[in-house]
Enzyme design. Structure first.
Site, short mmCIF file in Angstrom:
data_model
loop_
_atom_site.label_atom_id
_atom_site.label_comp_id
_atom_site.label_asym_id
_atom_site.label_seq_id
_atom_site.Cartn_x
_atom_site.Cartn_y
_atom_site.Cartn_z
N SER A 101 -80.15 -16.78 -54.55
CA SER A 101 -80.45 -17.20 -53.72
C SER A 101 -80.38 -16.89 -52.47
O SER A 101 -79.17 -15.63 -52.16
CB SER A 101 -79.26 -18.45 -53.90
OG SER A 101 -78.93 -19.12 -52.77
N TYR A 145 -70.55 -21.88 -54.50
CA TYR A 145 -71.69 -21.91 -55.22
C TYR A 145 -72.52 -19.90 -54.33
O TYR A 145 -72.56 -19.44 -55.34
CB TYR A 145 -73.09 -22.80 -54.87
CG TYR A 145 -74.10 -22.59 -54.22
CD1 TYR A 145 -74.45 -22.47 -56.22
CD2 TYR A 145 -75.17 -22.09 -53.29
CE1 TYR A 145 -76.32 -22.18 -56.33
CE2 TYR A 145 -76.86 -22.30 -53.73
CZ TYR A 145 -77.11 -22.21 -55.13
OH TYR A 145 -78.16 -21.89 -55.52
P1 NAP Z 1 -83.05 -27.39 -60.92
O1 NAP Z 1 -84.50 -28.14 -61.01
O2 NAP Z 1 -81.62 -28.68 -61.35
O3 NAP Z 1 -82.79 -26.65 -62.36
C1 NAP Z 1 -81.15 -26.57 -62.69
C2 NAP Z 1 -81.82 -25.80 -64.34
O4 NAP Z 1 -80.59 -25.35 -64.95
C3 NAP Z 1 -82.20 -27.05 -64.97
O5 NAP Z 1 -83.25 -27.35 -65.88
C4 NAP Z 1 -81.12 -27.42 -65.68
O6 NAP Z 1 -80.75 -28.57 -67.33
C5 NAP Z 1 -80.57 -25.85 -66.30
N1 NAP Z 1 -78.55 -25.70 -66.66
C6 NAP Z 1 -78.55 -26.22 -65.68
N2 NAP Z 1 -76.69 -25.93 -66.03
C7 NAP Z 1 -76.79 -25.63 -67.17
C8 NAP Z 1 -76.54 -25.08 -68.09
N3 NAP Z 1 -74.70 -24.95 -68.54
N4 NAP Z 1 -76.55 -24.20 -68.98
C9 NAP Z 1 -77.67 -24.41 -69.57
N5 NAP Z 1 -78.96 -24.83 -68.84
C10 NAP Z 1 -78.61 -25.34 -67.27
O7 NAP Z 1 -82.73 -26.66 -59.68
P2 NAP Z 1 -83.74 -25.09 -59.28
O8 NAP Z 1 -84.18 -25.66 -57.73
O9 NAP Z 1 -85.09 -25.02 -60.24
O10 NAP Z 1 -82.51 -23.96 -60.13
C11 NAP Z 1 -83.03 -23.26 -60.51
C12 NAP Z 1 -82.17 -21.50 -60.13
O11 NAP Z 1 -83.04 -21.51 -59.04
C13 NAP Z 1 -80.51 -21.69 -60.00
O12 NAP Z 1 -79.89 -21.12 -60.72
C14 NAP Z 1 -80.84 -22.73 -58.37
O13 NAP Z 1 -79.63 -21.87 -58.31
C15 NAP Z 1 -81.28 -21.18 -57.68
N6 NAP Z 1 -82.10 -22.02 -55.97
C16 NAP Z 1 -82.05 -23.40 -56.51
C17 NAP Z 1 -83.06 -23.50 -54.86
C18 NAP Z 1 -83.81 -24.26 -54.44
O14 NAP Z 1 -83.51 -24.83 -53.33
N7 NAP Z 1 -84.23 -25.32 -55.02
C19 NAP Z 1 -83.46 -22.10 -53.55
C20 NAP Z 1 -82.60 -21.07 -53.81
C21 NAP Z 1 -81.85 -20.48 -55.42
P3 NAP Z 1 -79.95 -29.11 -68.17
O15 NAP Z 1 -79.40 -29.68 -66.79
O16 NAP Z 1 -80.65 -29.19 -68.74
O17 NAP Z 1 -79.17 -27.94 -68.42
#
Ligand code: NAP
Length: 243
Positions: free
Chosen positions: A128, A141
């Protein structure tokens, strides 16, 4: 890429990455805790919690048996909690580092042996811009994502002569369920409308917009291509110029 494993592939960024690889003809395995989300992608999956090394090892064993040695691991699973530092506990910090940092460690380590045998491979983390700069109310975070960038830089050097590259992708706000939860949290805490809450978030991006999941997927596809074989140890900002 013959077999690509993507953690958190049931939703958001991870789902977009998984679908891009599937369209390119790769064998894909997605990991996550929620079976219904994984099933909705219509791709092979393993239910596992990335914070549990034994579950991750078992998931890789099963995926490898079904679809062959792992050529790339995309450590995308993560979670963000917003809390003022004075209210934060050590357990809150541990929860952030467990999923965002130890979770990356666990999936990378589970895929490494196949890549060392093959003499090539890709380890990629979705970190991120919180891994590159600070932000208010997200110190746990931020600490965890900075840790992912450190892990990336160190491992890239350690593996440099093995044919394996290690990189982190560092997006600003991406339009996903995680962002929806952040907007809902601001609405609840401040009484702002959803539009106002969204605007407070995307104004940090000089392009004044949220990033699309497809953009992150495209960057990961490129990092996995042969033309990116010299790109190693990067923490690649995707933030419209914010960092
Ligand atoms: P999201 O839709 O909430 O995706 C997160 C995924 O991680 C979910 O599918 C969740 O599935 C899985 N997850 C969470 N905890 C887990 C665990 N303990 N074991 C296995 N799977 C787990 O959000 P996203 O935005 O796509 O996030 C993906 C990545 O991008 C993350 O690392 C996030 O920090 C990063 N990111 C996001 C943003 C943003 O603005 N959205 C910005 C920068 C970086 P389950 O809950 O079913 O396990």
């Amino acid at each position: 890429m013959s077999h690509v494993v993507i953690s958190g592939g049931g939703t958001g960024v991870g789902a977009a990455i998984a679908q891009s690889f599937a369209r390119s003809g790769a064998n894909v395995t997605i990991l996550g805790r929620t079976k219904t989300n994984l099933q909705q992608q219509g791709l092979p999956y393993e239910v596992c919690d990335v914070t549990d090394a034994a579950q991750v090892q078992a998931a890789f064993k099963s995926a490898r048996a079904a679809r062959g040695p792992v050529a790339a691991v995309i450590a995308n699973a993560g979670a963000a909690t917003s809390i003022p530092f004075r209210k934060m506990t050590a357990d809150d910090l541990r929860a952030m580092t467990e999923v965002n940092l130890v979770g990356v460690f666990n999936v990378w380590q589970a895929g490494l042996a196949d890549m060392q045998t093959a003499g090539s491979g890709r380890l990629i983390a979705i970190a991120s811009i919180a891994g590159l700069k600070g932000g208010a109310y997200i110190s746990g975070y931020c600490a965890a994502k900075h840790g992912v960038v450190g892990l990336t830089r160190a491992l890239a050097v350690e593996l440099a002569q093995t044919g394996i590259t290690v990189n982190a992708v560092c997006p600003g706000y991406v339009d996903t369920p995680m962002l929806d939860r952040s907007i809902a949290n601001i609405v609840e805490k401040t009484g702002m409308s959803e539009e106002e809450a969204a605007a407070t978030l995307f104004k940090s991006n000089p392009q004044r917009r949220f990033i699309e999941t497809e953009e992150v997927a495209g960057t990961v596809m490129w990092l996995c291509s042969d033309s990116a074989k010299s790109v190693n140890g990067h923490a690649l900002s995707m933030s419209g110029g914010e960092v």
